[in-house]
Design a protein around this motif. Structure first.
Motif, PDB file in Angstrom:
ATOM      1  N   LYS A 151       0.831  -1.208   0.000  1.00  0.00           N
ATOM      2  CA  LYS A 151       0.000   0.000   0.000  1.00  0.00           C
ATOM      3  C   LYS A 151       0.866   1.258   0.000  1.00  0.00           C
ATOM      4  N   LEU A 152       1.916   1.235   0.819  1.00  0.00           N
ATOM      5  CA  LEU A 152       2.670   2.471   1.016  1.00  0.00           C
ATOM      6  C   LEU A 152       3.810   2.645   0.028  1.00  0.00           C
ATOM      7  N   PHE A 153       4.533   1.557  -0.255  1.00  0.00           N
ATOM      8  CA  PHE A 153       5.768   1.736  -1.013  1.00  0.00           C
ATOM      9  C   PHE A 153       5.668   1.258  -2.453  1.00  0.00           C
ATOM     10  N   THR A 154       5.620  -0.032  -2.630  1.00  0.00           N
ATOM     11  CA  THR A 154       5.711  -0.546  -3.989  1.00  0.00           C
ATOM     12  C   THR A 154       5.032  -1.893  -4.085  1.00  0.00           C
ATOM     13  N   MET A 155       4.609  -2.273  -5.295  1.00  0.00           N
ATOM     14  CA  MET A 155       4.002  -3.581  -5.491  1.00  0.00           C
ATOM     15  C   MET A 155       5.061  -4.662  -5.686  1.00  0.00           C
ATOM     16  N   ASN A 156       6.331  -4.276  -5.670  1.00  0.00           N
ATOM     17  CA  ASN A 156       7.380  -5.290  -5.751  1.00  0.00           C
ATOM     18  C   ASN A 156       7.358  -6.118  -4.473  1.00  0.00           C
ATOM     19  N   ALA A 175       8.387  -6.142   0.464  1.00  0.00           N
ATOM     20  CA  ALA A 175       7.305  -6.672   1.295  1.00  0.00           C
ATOM     21  C   ALA A 175       7.805  -7.852   2.123  1.00  0.00           C
ATOM     22  N   VAL A 176       8.540  -8.749   1.465  1.00  0.00           N
ATOM     23  CA  VAL A 176       9.043  -9.928   2.162  1.00  0.00           C
ATOM     24  C   VAL A 176      10.032  -9.515   3.251  1.00  0.00           C
ATOM     25  N   PHE A 233       7.505  -9.416  -9.125  1.00  0.00           N
ATOM     26  CA  PHE A 233       8.905  -9.589  -8.795  1.00  0.00           C
ATOM     27  C   PHE A 233       9.680  -8.990  -9.960  1.00  0.00           C
ATOM     28  N   PHE A 234      10.025  -7.720  -9.858  1.00  0.00           N
ATOM     29  CA  PHE A 234      10.702  -6.998 -10.934  1.00  0.00           C
ATOM     30  C   PHE A 234      10.047  -7.251 -12.283  1.00  0.00           C
TER      31      PHE A 234
END
Lengths: 384, 449
Positions: A81-86, A90-91, A172-173
């Protein structure tokens, strides 16, 4: 640096990796080759592997591991939500949060052992669940679950790309992880293999041996001058990190986090998985996780139509009787079947499915039983 | 036994091989878009619908009734049985030979009234069993979760029982459609009736199921009653599936409130209402007035479950089998013949959602999702039981008459539990879609897997 792994370990590792990577083909005949369930196998496999590092090696039975799973999920969804969909940040974020959370809970609950330890962890998990369910609603969105929305800031993504219409998928990229599809499965599969490898290294390391010593006789270990607490906390944090990773992967493959993931039933489930597969064995927990998820997803989907087709070779009246009787055990009765299977395994194979495998293997080998197989499975320990 | 020896070079080779294996499938999957293909477009002679209903948990009764209605709808679509409400349906596109000539088959799943489980079973139906449309759900939390999954997968979701404002408000999705009314409409319909029956100077106490539906219903009912001059004393959230509500009911009597509003549904409502009645609340006098209980969202199944406790209690319904419309009669007769009991509103919404989807495909002339969505948007119809209905294009919410009902004092039989007090016309409950915000998102088709 690979000295503490025998060639037999490597064989097992390669076979394990091969089976996991080829799962979309291998599981075709049993109807479990679609991405969503394969992802679940990997995710809960990781969860169970981590749990086994604590329970299998030290014998400390935690009833609150779902809390770490939930923390991992929430951390990952917030990262989306805040940073990136990568998925990578997150992991990482999920691992940090779950690890920190595990250190705090472990520090307190590891002051006790045995049943007291179990109850304290259970209480912590239930507390986390209730916090997520109602008190922390702004952070967790309660029962409805935390979801992505179009107005999320996603700061890092917005710096590089124009937001498209609709919700983005986790990636993933550039390779889609959510939204179904095998790429999501391979992402979880690779992490499962890495997690399995690390767990194998821990089992074969001096650290693993110390954990096993705690399980067999903690007092004697103290008398020889070891302070066991740091080892226990380390094991607890490692298994918490595994749970956090599993939670993050749940969010990666399906960006939603609900409080029900932290409920005590979810903590109980991972205990079942580990015992079903074989406590203290390397592969057992993964097998146990797969069996339970298979029952939950496939058996629950059978309805009378499917059964009628299955028994279509029988004459009408006989078929109806068969459908009625077996109808009790599939569909909404899947947990009944699972319960029966679990009881049979615990009664007749206290070492779980892995003990069954070992017994069959030793049948084929004749007299030469146990000997080498013990290395595959670590020290066979009955569930306590 | 042979020994497998692994050196560094071997390991590197194996790693490289593994990399190739990993990359290969993603290479084939990505960008496999084709013109006019959406997820799970049928290729054989059957088309698969996915019925995702709660078979366990607090809403299991509603789920079971939905499933029955879906099975009836499939029969009617395939030209079996008496055709039910297809005869009265204003659109005559469906011919009783399946959809676009393909026979309708179905798969089922158990949502367990949990978001994770519901999404798992929806994914199974989409990825494994090739369902082209998912319908069902008996909890707004689940409906919102499954709806966003369906948007992501590019599969149309026809929501059944979901009453939260969020489903077609804040969380609305291009691929999600709702025939059921929402909490806002309940409030607008119920407010004036309550003021008329109980007076304008009442003090209300809310017990609310703690998830999206409860939150929005509490808000809507609060707004509607406060507009009538009522005062809200307190609003307490209770967990879904609590079972025992006594700890929440005890403080009500000492709070100075004279109306208890139960924002509960399913077994939760049956339990909380029965317990409130057992506490003797309905015989109480507070502030010189009779203590009253209101259940804003009613259903026949709940009325049956609560028995005598329901008598005289006000609520709203999406539809009732006693309604005097041609579509209702046709459906009730067909359902009664099949299952020997009148259908609940859950059954009616399930039935009409399945028919509406099939009809939209037939009118669009294709299963291609964006075209089907366009066929549903702004669609006006009649004859499925709710009277004249509009599927509004700006938020995918249906607008039709809403019923205010009251528990019957002297029921004739166990199905005759609710009495229709007022039919509130669609024009009165229609609202501006902008008040709830949200964004439908794009039409773009996705191929699954």
């Amino acid at each position: 640096m690979f000295s503490n792994l025998s060639s037999r370990d490597w064989t097992m590792f390669l076979i394990f990796s091969g089976v996991v990577l080829a799962a979309p083909v291998l599981f075709q005949p049993i109807g479990a080759a679609y991405p969503a369930i394969l992802q679940k196998f990997c995710i809960f496999g990781l969860f169970a592997i981590g749990f086994n590092i604590l329970f299998g090696l030290t014998g400390y039975l935690s009833f609150g591991h779902a809390a770490f799973l939930g923390v991992g999920s929430y951390a990952a969804v917030w990262s989306f939500k805040l940073f990136t969909m990568n998925v990578v940040p997150a992991v990482i974020l999920a691992i940090i949060f779950a690890g920190f959370f595990a250190a705090v809970i472990g520090f307190i609950s590891l002051r006790r052992s045995g049943i007291y330890f179990s109850i304290i962890t259970l209480a912590f998990a239930q507390m986390s669940y209730n916090l997520a369910y109602s008190v922390l609603t702004p952070l967790t969105n309660g029962e409805t679950g935390l979801q992505l929305s179009l107005n999320d800031p996603r700061v890092i993504d917005h710096m590089f790309i124009e937001p498209g219409a609709g919700l983005p998928r986790t990636n993933f990229f550039g390779i889609d992880v959510s939204g179904g599809g095998l790429s999501g499965f391979y992402f979880t599969a690779v992490l499962l293999i890495i997690g399995f490898y690390i767990s194998m290294r821990i089992f074969r390391s001096p650290f693993g041996l110390q954990l096993k010593a705690i399980k067999s006789n903690q007092n004697r270990m103290r008398y020889t001058g070891y302070n066991t607490r740091p080892y226990l906390i380390a094991a607890f944090v490692i298994s918490g990190v595994y749970a956090g990773l599993a939670g993050a992967l749940m969010a990666c493959t399906d960006p939603l986090a609900g409080a029900e993931r932290m409920q005590w039933t979810a903590s109980g489930e991972v205990v079942l998985m580990t015992i079903l597969g074989g406590v203290g064995t390397l592969v057992g927990p993964v097998i146990g996780a797969a069996v339970i998820k298979y029952f939950e997803n496939i058996f629950s989907s059978f309805n009378d139509n499917t059964l009628n087709q299955f028994y279509s070779f029988l004459p009408e009246p006989v078929r109806e009787a068969f459908v009625t009787v077996s109808g009790l055990f599939v569909g909404e009765g899947w947990s009944l079947t699972l319960g029966v299977v679990f009881m049979l395994i615990v009664i007749f194979l206290p070492g779980g499915i892995m003990e069954g495998v070992r017994r069959i293997a030793s049948l084929f080998k004749g007299g030469n039983k146990g000997d080498g197989n013990a290395a595959v499975s670590g020290h066979p320990q009955a569930a306590e | 036994m042979s020994k497998l020896i692994i050196n560094r070079r071997g390991l590197l080779k194996a790693g490289a091989m593994g990399g190739v294996v990993l990359a290969a499938p993603t290479h084939f999957i990505r960008n496999a878009y084709a013109e006019d293909m959406s997820c799970n477009m049928p290729t054989g002679d059957t088309v698969v619908f996915g019925f995702n209903v709660p078979q366990s948990g607090p809403y299991a009764d509603e789920g079971a009734d939905e499933l029955k209605a879906y099975q009836l709808a499939v029969k009617h679509l395939n030209g079996e049985g008496d055709g039910g409400a297809l005869a009265t349906f204003s659109s005559k596109a469906l011919k009783g030979n399946g959809v676009l000539g393909k026979k309708v088959a179905y798969v089922t799943g158990d949502t367990q009234t949990k978001s994770d489980a519901a999404r798992d079973s929806a994914k199974r139906m989409i990825e494994k069993e090739g369902a082209i449309m998912i319908t069902g759900g008996s909890s707004s939390g689940v409906a919102v979760a499954v709806q966003s999954l369906c948007q992501d997968m590019g599969v149309i979701f026809m929501a059944a029982l979901t009453h939260s404002n969020d489903t077609t408000g804040k969380d609305k999705k291009r691929y999600g459609f709702r025939q059921f009314f929402n909490a806002y409409m309940s409030g607008v319909a119920l407010g004036p009736v309550l003021a008329e029956a109980y007076g304008k100077d009442r003090r209300a106490y809310h017990l609310t199921a703690d998830y999206t539906w409860g939150w929005t219903q509490e808000e809507s009912i609060k707004n509607a009653t406060e507009a009538q001059g009522w005062e809200t004393v307190n609003a307490v959230r209770t967990p879904l599936g609590a079972g025992d509500f006594s700890q929440y009911l005890t403080p009500v009597l000492n709070s100075g409130a004279d109306v208890l509003i139960l924002n509960h549904y399913g077994k939760d409502m049956v339990n909380s209402l029965t317990q409130a009645v057992q506490f003797g609340m309905r015989e109480k006098q507070v502030n010189g007035k009779n203590f009253e209980i209101v259940v804003p969202l009613f259903s026949e199944l709940m009325a049956e479950g609560a028995g005598d406790a329901i008598k005289g209690i006000y609520g709203t319904e999406n539809w009732n089998w006693q309604l005097d419309t041609a579509g209702t009669k046709a459906f009730v007769q067909s359902y009664g013949k099949e299952y020997g009991a009148p259908p609940s509103q859950a059954a009616q919404v399930a039935y009409s959602q399945a028919i509406l989807y099939a009809d939209a495909c037939e009118r669009a002339g294709t299963f291609f999702a964006p075209e089907v969505i366009k066929a549903l948007e702004g669609f006006e119809f009649d004859g499925l039981g709710n009277g004249k209905t509009l599927y509004r294009d700006s938020d995918h919410q249906c607008f039709h008459d809403v019923l205010v009902v009251q528990g019957k004092e002297n029921p004739k039989d166990k199905y005759d539990t609710l009495e229709i007090k007022k039919i509130v016309p669609a024009s009165e409950v229609t609202y501006d879609p902008a008040i709830f915000g949200g964004d439908l998102g794009p039409y773009d088709a996705k191929t699954c897997g």
